[in-house]
Design a protein around this motif. Structure first.
Motif, short mmCIF file in Angstrom:
data_model
loop_
_atom_site.label_atom_id
_atom_site.label_comp_id
_atom_site.label_asym_id
_atom_site.label_seq_id
_atom_site.Cartn_x
_atom_site.Cartn_y
_atom_site.Cartn_z
N ILE A 187 0.87 -1.19 0.00
CA ILE A 187 0.00 0.00 0.00
C ILE A 187 0.89 1.23 0.00
O ILE A 187 1.85 1.31 0.78
N GLU A 188 0.59 2.18 -0.89
CA GLU A 188 1.33 3.43 -0.98
C GLU A 188 0.37 4.59 -0.79
O GLU A 188 -0.80 4.48 -1.15
N GLU A 189 0.90 5.68 -0.26
CA GLU A 189 0.03 6.84 -0.06
C GLU A 189 0.81 8.14 -0.23
O GLU A 189 2.04 8.18 -0.15
N ALA A 190 0.06 9.20 -0.49
CA ALA A 190 0.63 10.54 -0.59
C ALA A 190 -0.40 11.53 -0.07
O ALA A 190 -1.58 11.40 -0.37
N PRO A 191 0.04 12.47 0.78
CA PRO A 191 1.40 12.64 1.28
C PRO A 191 1.73 11.60 2.37
O PRO A 191 0.91 10.75 2.68
N ALA A 192 2.93 11.70 2.94
CA ALA A 192 3.35 10.77 3.99
C ALA A 192 2.74 11.18 5.31
O ALA A 192 2.79 12.35 5.69
#
Length: 618
Positions: free
Chosen positions: A239-244
């Protein structure tokens, strides 16, 4: 702007590039292997060229065939997508030498960042902080072991030419170093044709923070903020997200500025990602964030950046390859809301995430959010390529809103009989630490079997299946137990779930949807899809004979540590099977003597008996 483009890739990224190119009025050309003759990207493109057999090394990795396809179809530019040849400087140069436009950084930039050891030296000279480690030319096991001792355990062994989690091993103790080094070198040689490694200090609570950068041919470089890719399993992003989460403005400014310096140090052109490792033990702080590597291509997780910035990164790639300046200046790029991406893999979390293959008899993903995929219902998942079959991307005003939308989408993914990690993704998104933004690369490992183990179908799921079976229950399966005439439908029926018999209570209550599938029904709940069927239509599976070690998936025998007749101990490694870019070590179930049924380099099918262990005196 050029008028036509060949996409030297397959699957979801090829489809993604085709959509943007078509919107820009460009003619698109796809390439395909035997396995992909009927693939979605082939159907979407304006033209398609066959480039070879199913294995990637005989098709998608053969640069001459791709360049030949471009000339044959009149394509003016080549976009490599990610993976395959996207970071191959020699291929980029060959494309340019053939009079074609290369949609990517210059071969010189690719070479500068292609080897982790040289890249780190270059970054240190440019004032970018790097992690402590050994980047030397001496690759002898003795020297590498001494360096690891000097750095202090735990350490990471990483392939110099590596990427995507391949050729990487964490070593906790000196006595485990030699075996881990051999395994890492073997995997690196197989994946990248280069067995060289470097040694890094392992950060105990690491976070994987990466910054999207973009440069043009006129010397301009901007960043498009950071992504957090810390939620990983065995070094593979999940799972990736933006912003941190937890990133304050000052730390963001420092990290993004360092990423721009890194790009400028190699005169970077096009889309790239500067990856950092952060020590999360004291929160995100600029003085505890170090350069890790630079990926000189578009990343799998680029959609989350697009969602928070409103930028089409593929369009930018095409415009910059055509010689245009960056469409926006740095002060024109801002963050809007939160975005999150989940990678949907054809794999079985309950079986140690073994890849799952076969026909997608059912492939239904919920609407209402962005989905990137290269497959359709009825397509075949083969053993030849990466097992990722879709990406689900959610955007919201807040992190909680993005999580909620993504969780609901993963929960509704109905896929059968190919197994997927949809349910696993739901459990990760429900995890308390993740919800709180308390993430690091060990989150999944720390949670262990609570995330990997598939739950049993709930009473609600069994009720939905029973209700769907009710109309045919009397003639197909016999009378209902407890069925009441002239009353709301309520009773218990027996059903088959795999090899087990289960019961479901039929009730007139709203339940999950049940989809007809042959003589049974499919029910999806929280990302898990079960098939319920009449008891008499299911046959028991024959158990494998004692000592018989079968191939869990189709693959290639890449290492063989035993010979016919050898005596082995319980748990002793016997061979390594490679499939879908992963290695699987098979071990002896008990002590005995080996009866070998395969050979080094053999291509084997799922279920093939590779080794049989015979007990002494048997």
């Amino acid at each position: 702007m050029f008028g036509s483009i060949l996409i030297a890739n397959r699957g979801e990224i090829a489809c993604r590039i085709i959509r943007t190119a078509r919107r820009m009025g460009l003619r698109t050309v796809a390439v395909y292997s035997d396995a992909d003759a009927g693939a979605l990207h082939v159907e979407m493109a304006d033209a398609a060229i066959h480039i070879g057999p199913s294995p990637a090394r005989e098709s998608y990795l053969v640069g001459d065939r791709i360049i030949g396809a471009a000339h044959e179809t009149g394509a003016e530019a080549v976009h490599p997508g990610f993976g395959f040849l996207s970071e191959n400087a020699d291929f980029a140069q060959a494309v340019l030498d053939a009079g074609l436009i290369w949609v990517g950084p210059t071969p010189a930039s690719i070479r500068a960042m292609g080897f982790k050891d040289a890249a780190k030296k270059l970054m240190a000279e440019a004032g970018v902080p790097v992690t402590p480690g050994y980047l030397g030319e001496d690759q002898s096991p003795e020297r590498l072991c001494r360096e690891a001792e000097g750095i202090g355990y735990p350490v990471l062994i990483k392939a110099v030419a590596g990427g995507g989690g391949k050729g990487m091993r964490r070593v906790e103790r000196s006595q485990d170093f030699a075996a881990a080094l051999k395994s890492c070198q073997r995997e690196a040689a197989a994946a990248f044709g280069d067995a060289r490694v470097l040694i890094e200090k392992y950060v105990s609570r690491p976070r994987h923070i990466e910054v999207q950068v973009f440069g043009d041919m006129h010397g301009n470089v901007v960043h498009l903020f950071e992504r957090d890719c810390s939620v990983q399993r065995r070094h593979q992003k999940v799972i990736e997200e933006a912003p941190a989460p937890g990133m304050d403005a000052a730390t963001r400014a420092d990290i993004c500025a360092a990423a721009v310096r890194a790009a400028k140090a190699v005169d970077y052109v096009g889309a790239g990602t500067v990856e950092f490792i952060a020590d999360a033990s004291g929160g995100l702080r600029a003085d505890r964030v170090w350069f890790m590597e630079m990926n000189t291509r578009l990343q799998v997780e680029h959609p989350v950046t697009e969602e928070i910035t409103g930028v089409d990164l593929v369009e930018w790639q095409l415009r910059i390859a055509a010689g245009e300046t960056l469409p926006r200046a740095q002060d024109q790029i801002s963050i809007d809301g939160w975005a999150m991406e989940a990678r949907l893999y054809a794999e079985d979390p309950a079986k140690d995430f073994l890849p799952s293959m076969g026909r997608l008899e059912r492939f239904a993903l919920p609407g209402g959010l962005r989905i990137e995929t290269g497959v359709r219902e009825g397509d075949e998942v083969t053993p030849f390529y990466d097992p990722m079959i879709a990406k689900l991307i959610a955007h919201g005003k807040t992190r909680d809103a993005a999580i909620g939308r993504l969780r609901d989408s993963c929960a509704g993914a109905s896929i059968f009989p190919v197994r997927t990690n949809a349910g696993f993704l739901v459990r990760v998104l429900d995890n308390g630490a993740f919800r709180a933004g308390n993430v690091d690369t060990g989150l999944i490992a720390h949670a262990g079997v609570t995330l990997a183990a598939a739950p049993e179908p709930s009473e609600k799921a069994r009720s939905a299946a029973a209700a769907a079976m009710l109309p045919r229950s009397r003639d197909a399966w016999g009378a209902l137990a407890g069925f009441r005439v002239n009353a709301p439908a309520e009773g218990e029926i027996r059903m088959r779930l795999g090899d087990d018999t289960v019961t479901g209570l039929v009730r007139d209550v709203s339940a999950l949807d049940a989809i007809r599938h042959g003589d049974g029904v499919l029910v999806t709940e929280n990302g898990e899809t079960w098939r319920f069927a009449p008891p008499r239509t299911e046959a028991a599976h024959a158990a494998a004979g004692d000592g018989a070690i079968a191939a869990p998936i189709p693959g290639t025998v890449t290492a063989l540590s035993i010979a016919d007749g050898d005596a082995v101990k319980e748990g002793q490694p016997l061979l390594v099977l490679e499939a879908m870019k992963m290695e699987y070590t098979l071990t002896a179930p008990f002590a005995g003597r080996v009866v070998l049924g395969t050979a080094l380099g053999a291509q084997v099918e799922e279920g093939a008996i590779l080794v049989r262990i015979e007990e002494e005196g048997a």
